[in-house]
Design a protein around this motif. Structure first.
Motif, short mmCIF file in Angstrom:
data_model
loop_
_atom_site.label_atom_id
_atom_site.label_comp_id
_atom_site.label_asym_id
_atom_site.label_seq_id
_atom_site.Cartn_x
_atom_site.Cartn_y
_atom_site.Cartn_z
N LEU A 1 43.86 13.91 112.27
CA LEU A 1 44.58 15.12 112.60
C LEU A 1 45.56 14.91 113.75
O LEU A 1 46.51 15.70 113.91
N SER B 1 51.07 25.55 113.71
CA SER B 1 50.32 26.29 114.73
C SER B 1 48.89 25.81 114.71
O SER B 1 48.29 25.63 113.65
N VAL B 2 48.33 25.60 115.89
CA VAL B 2 46.95 25.13 116.05
C VAL B 2 46.19 26.16 116.87
O VAL B 2 46.63 26.52 117.98
N GLU B 3 45.07 26.62 116.34
CA GLU B 3 44.22 27.59 117.03
C GLU B 3 42.92 26.91 117.44
O GLU B 3 42.39 26.06 116.73
N ALA C 1 41.29 21.67 120.36
CA ALA C 1 41.24 20.47 119.52
C ALA C 1 40.10 19.56 119.97
O ALA C 1 39.86 19.38 121.15
N ARG D 1 48.99 25.98 109.36
CA ARG D 1 48.08 26.52 110.36
C ARG D 1 46.80 25.68 110.36
O ARG D 1 46.24 25.39 109.30
N LEU D 2 46.34 25.34 111.55
CA LEU D 2 45.10 24.58 111.73
C LEU D 2 44.26 25.30 112.76
O LEU D 2 44.75 25.64 113.84
N TYR E 1 40.48 25.29 114.79
CA TYR E 1 39.21 24.65 115.15
C TYR E 1 38.19 25.75 115.44
O TYR E 1 38.37 26.55 116.36
N MET F 1 42.28 25.03 107.52
CA MET F 1 43.70 24.70 107.45
C MET F 1 44.34 25.51 106.33
O MET F 1 43.69 25.84 105.34
#
Length: 437
Positions: free
Chosen positions: A309, A329-331, A334, A368-369, A371, A378
């Motif tokens: 990733l 966009s990452v929520e 990580a 969109r990813l 965690y 995703m």
């Protein structure tokens, strides 16, 4: 049907109740000897009973010939021997009949009862015969030894054949039991071999499917980007030479990356364990071991050398370089996940972007990813493509295996995969994977 220890596994080649012709010859010989003995003893019996000698001889011959049916009806043979015991004939008939009876599969109580009757008859006849000899004045032992002599004679005629028959019957049953166990083990081994072959075939099919997915992911994405860049290069070659040079450099980079990934994958397939192949040809291992070893080696190579990733930004950047508007966009925070999960998540996003290049060139795409506590989610969603786009002339082919491969990857790790068109005319691909496998 009863036997005296003959091999039951031999094919039935004899007549009637005999398994083999050798048994026919043996019983016929014993019957002839017994008939001769009883016929000779029938002479004295006829004289003592006041009967004609031919009658006594015929009676003895008929009684002695009963050994022919000893394998089929051992009880009848023993009863005949008991019946002619008072006539003082049939010693061979008694011995062989008791042996056959004891070696048969009849219940022990029947064998014991008939053996006891035969012993009692022999004891009585021995006592009567000894008393008659003493009465006739023949030189013999004293009267106090008559019971001992009678008991010894009765036991000597009855006990040895019975004990020998019991031993032979028990040994035969033991051999048959061991043979049945051997046959059962052979069947189990055959079944295990068939199952091992099925597992090997399953492993080969799984490995073929996994290799097909890897080849599809590597080739489809890289080559799709190369085709898109080539189409853009063709469109701007005369208008903007500087941009054409840039697109040509991107095509070269994409091609080199695709060749590198293909070379790594083919190296794993050739060596089987990721190490350098030796020139000598090794001994050929079993088929199942080859399949499982290849699957394990390929899985190790995927875990160690596969994408993760952390390379998602680079992947999205490659699509942006073709002119596609892609938002990432990452929520959540990580974190590192297992190699299989990260590689599967990467491949899902990669294949979804490839499908956008193929079927919705120029469409704005949102990646969109998220965690979460115990899983990773995703989503790749594209808007409807514009009416006309420079890259729409790429004419990228589609084999219809992209969504299938993504679903297989996600489901194989125990995740959830959903794909389909959106209400706005676009397309959405969503997947949820456990953080650890």
């Amino acid at each position: 049907m009863t036997t005296t220890g003959d091999d039951r596994t031999t094919a039935m080649t004899g007549p009637w109740w005999w398994e083999r012709w050798r048994g026919v010859a043996l019983d016929a010989g014993l019957a002839a000897l017994s008939a001769a003995e009883c016929g000779a003893e029938g002479v004295a019996f006829a004289r003592d009973a006041g009967l004609p000698v031919p009658v006594g001889v015929g009676f003895g011959l008929l009684a002695g010939a009963a050994l022919l049916i000893r394998r089929r009806w051992p009880i009848a043979v023993v009863l005949i021997s008991i019946a002619i015991t008072p006539a003082q004939m049939g010693v061979l008939l008694t011995v062989v009949g008791l042996y056959t009876l004891a070696a048969s599969e009849l219940p022990r109580r029947i064998i014991g009862a008939l053996a006891g009757m035969s012993m009692a008859g022999t004891l009585v006849v021995a006592l009567v015969r000894a008393n008659q000899d003493m009465a006739e004045g023949s030189p013999s032992i004293g009267s106090e030894f008559i019971p001992f002599f009678a008991v010894t004679a009765a036991i000597g005629v009855t006990a040895p054949p019975v004990l020998l028959g019991l031993y032979v019957g028990a040994r035969r049953r033991l051999v048959e039991g061991m043979r049945e166990r051997a046959d059962s083990l052979e069947r189990e081994l055959q079944l295990l071999a068939e199952r091992a072959e099925e597992r090997a075939e399953w492993a080969r099919n799984e490995e073929r499917t996994r290799i097909a997915r890897e080849m599809h992911d590597v080739v489809a994405h890289r080559v799709s980007l190369m085709v898109v860049h080539a189409a853009a290069l063709q469109a701007v070659a005369r208008k903007d030479p500087e941009k054409a040079v840039k697109n040509a450099a991107l095509v070269g980079d994409m091609g080199r990356q695709a060749l590198t990934e293909l070379r790594e994958m083919l190296g794993v397939l050739r060596t089987g364990d990721g190490t350098k192949a030796k020139p000598e040809k090794p001994a050929e291992p079993p088929l199942a071991a080859v399949a499982f070893a290849a699957a394990a080696a390929a899985s190790r190579a995927v875990d160690e050398d596969g994408p993760c990733l952390a390379e998602l930004d680079e992947l999205v950047g490659q699509s942006r370089a073709t002119g596609m508007a892609v938002d990432l966009s990452v929520e959540g925070e990580a974190r590192d996940c297992s190699a299989e999960v990260e590689q599967t998540a990467y491949r899902v996003v990669q294949e979804a972007l490839t499908n956008v290049h193929k079927h919705a060139a120029g469409a704005k795409t949102h990646v969109r990813l998220a965690y979460r506590s115990a899983e990773i989610a995703m989503q790749v969603e594209n808007e409807p493509p514009p009416e006309a786009d420079a890259s729409s002339d790429a004419r990228l082919p589609s084999g219809g295996n992209g969504l299938v491969g993504m679903r297989e990857r996600v489901m194989g790790l125990g995740g959830v995969f959903v794909s389909g068109p959106t209400d706005g005319g676009g397309f959405r691909v969503s997947a949820v994977l456990p953080a650890a496998v």
